[in-house]
Design a protein around this motif. Structure first.
Motif, PDB file in Angstrom:
ATOM      1  N   ARG A 173      -2.415  14.523  -2.345  1.00 52.64           N
ATOM      2  CA  ARG A 173      -2.443  13.092  -2.650  1.00 52.64           C
ATOM      3  C   ARG A 173      -3.093  12.884  -4.013  1.00 52.64           C
ATOM      4  O   ARG A 173      -4.243  13.271  -4.211  1.00 52.64           O
ATOM      5  CB  ARG A 173      -3.209  12.342  -1.583  1.00 52.64           C
ATOM      6  N   ARG A 217       0.972   5.675  -1.723  1.00 50.53           N
ATOM      7  CA  ARG A 217       0.215   6.700  -2.427  1.00 50.53           C
ATOM      8  C   ARG A 217       1.155   7.471  -3.332  1.00 50.53           C
ATOM      9  O   ARG A 217       2.367   7.532  -3.088  1.00 50.53           O
ATOM     10  CB  ARG A 217      -0.497   7.620  -1.440  1.00 50.53           C
ATOM     11  N   LYS A 246      -4.155   6.635  -4.647  1.00 52.49           N
ATOM     12  CA  LYS A 246      -3.905   5.633  -3.610  1.00 52.49           C
ATOM     13  C   LYS A 246      -3.710   4.288  -4.282  1.00 52.49           C
ATOM     14  O   LYS A 246      -4.501   3.925  -5.166  1.00 52.49           O
ATOM     15  CB  LYS A 246      -5.119   5.549  -2.682  1.00 52.49           C
ATOM     16  N   LYS A 258       0.841  -1.196   0.000  1.00 60.87           N
ATOM     17  CA  LYS A 258       0.000   0.000   0.000  1.00 60.87           C
ATOM     18  C   LYS A 258       0.879   1.250   0.000  1.00 60.87           C
ATOM     19  O   LYS A 258       1.843   1.334   0.776  1.00 60.87           O
ATOM     20  CB  LYS A 258      -0.907   0.008   1.228  1.00 60.87           C
TER      21      LYS A 258
END
Ligand code: ATP
Ligand code: MG
Length: 283
Positions: free
Chosen positions: A173, A91, A176, A89
């Motif tokens: 951001r 971003r 994701k 995981k």
């Protein structure tokens, strides 16, 4: 035989191999080889650069693959996605020098931004009506501002420590991401059947990762209260203990509500609580 492409060495490699092993699929792992065959499942593993994986799967050189969603979407291949895998995981974020006064995205209007993800960045800027000059570079993106190549960068972040050590701060951001399983879109029936078997195992592994098996003892007059707290697969197992007036309860709880439930169980009179990892969980 189904062919899976995974990253040869990098942020996806270890977890991809771990998932395959946890599915009970054995193979001889040699870092020198570019190809291995499983000894107990009709699967062949190809080790590739992550950027090449979507293309190889789309062309049918590999049947399936594991790649970061960021790479998949950057290459415009989202149609290959089968399902997210829950690891790697991270971003994709925009960052500027720490000393910059940054208030919002319009501050990037007309600026130079260095990135390895020009398409993801372009669509993010387009959606916000910002025009900037995107410089595509393939690595060491975070040094671009300090060497005068760019005003900002757009790069992969997980903890943010790389940004900090390069004098940058994360300001937006963009995307994701996590690892995803991808598949060629015209698999033969035989290959589809192997993929279904593999997915069945992957789901069992994933369910088990989130679940814990819990055993506890309770006085019989508290059993009803405790059962109400335990969200089991069906309902908890209740067994009499050798000691008169006591029972043992067994159930499965989700890791996410785990601590919450443990406290409530203790308050309700549970004793000798054991929490055990589950290796596989079949529905
Ligand atoms: P390759 O040599 O195969 O081209 P690479 O250098 O392009 O490798 P890696 O840095 O190994 O790629 O990252 C592979 C993928 O892992 C990324 O595309 C992203 O999805 C994910 N990833 C990258 N950095 C992190 C991180 N810090 N934490 C978690 N996941 C990450
Ligand atoms: Mg790469």
């Amino acid at each position: 035989m189904l062919r899976i492409a995974i990253q040869k060495s990098g942020r996806l490699s270890e977890e991809s191999l771990k998932l395959i092993k946890e599915c009970g699929i054995s193979f001889i792992n040699s870092s020198l080889k570019l190809k291995t065959e499983s000894t107990n499942f009709p699967l062949e593993i190809l080790y590739l650069r992550d950027d090449d994986i979507p293309g190889y799967v789309a062309d049918g050189v590999a049947d399936i693959g594991i790649v970061g969603e960021n790479v998949l979407v950057e290459e415009g291949m989202q149609q290959l996605a089968v399902e997210p895998l829950g690891f790697s995981k991270c971003r994709l974020s925009l960052a500027v020098p720490k000393s910059d006064d940054y208030s919002d995205i319009s501050d990037l209007q007309g600026k130079n931004i260095a990135t390895s993800y020009p398409n993801l960045l372009q669509s993010f800027l387009d959606e916000r009506g910002v025009q900037a000059h995107i410089h595509t570079i393939s690595g060491s993106v975070e040094i671009a501002p300090s060497i005068g190549l760019a005003d900002a960068i757009c790069d992969i972040v997980s903890s943010g420590s790389t940004l900090i050590s390069n004098g940058l701060k994360e300001v937006e951001r963009v995307f994701k991401s996590q690892a995803v399983l991808i598949s060629n879109q015209s698999l033969s029936d035989e290959k589809r059947a192997i993929l279904d078997k593999l997915l069945f195992r992957i789901h069992a592994v994933q369910r088990a990762q989130r679940a814990k098996y819990i055993l506890l003892n309770a006085p019989n007059d508290k059993v009803d209260t405790i059962i109400k707290l335990l969200p089991g697969i069906k309902s908890p197992t209740v067994l009499p203990l050798a000691e008169e007036g006591w029972s043992s309860l067994h159930s499965v709880v989700n890791e996410d509500d785990f601590w919450d439930i443990i406290e409530k169980l203790r308050d309700a009179g549970a004793e000798g609580i054991l929490v055990v990892p589950i290796e596989k969980m079949i529905k």
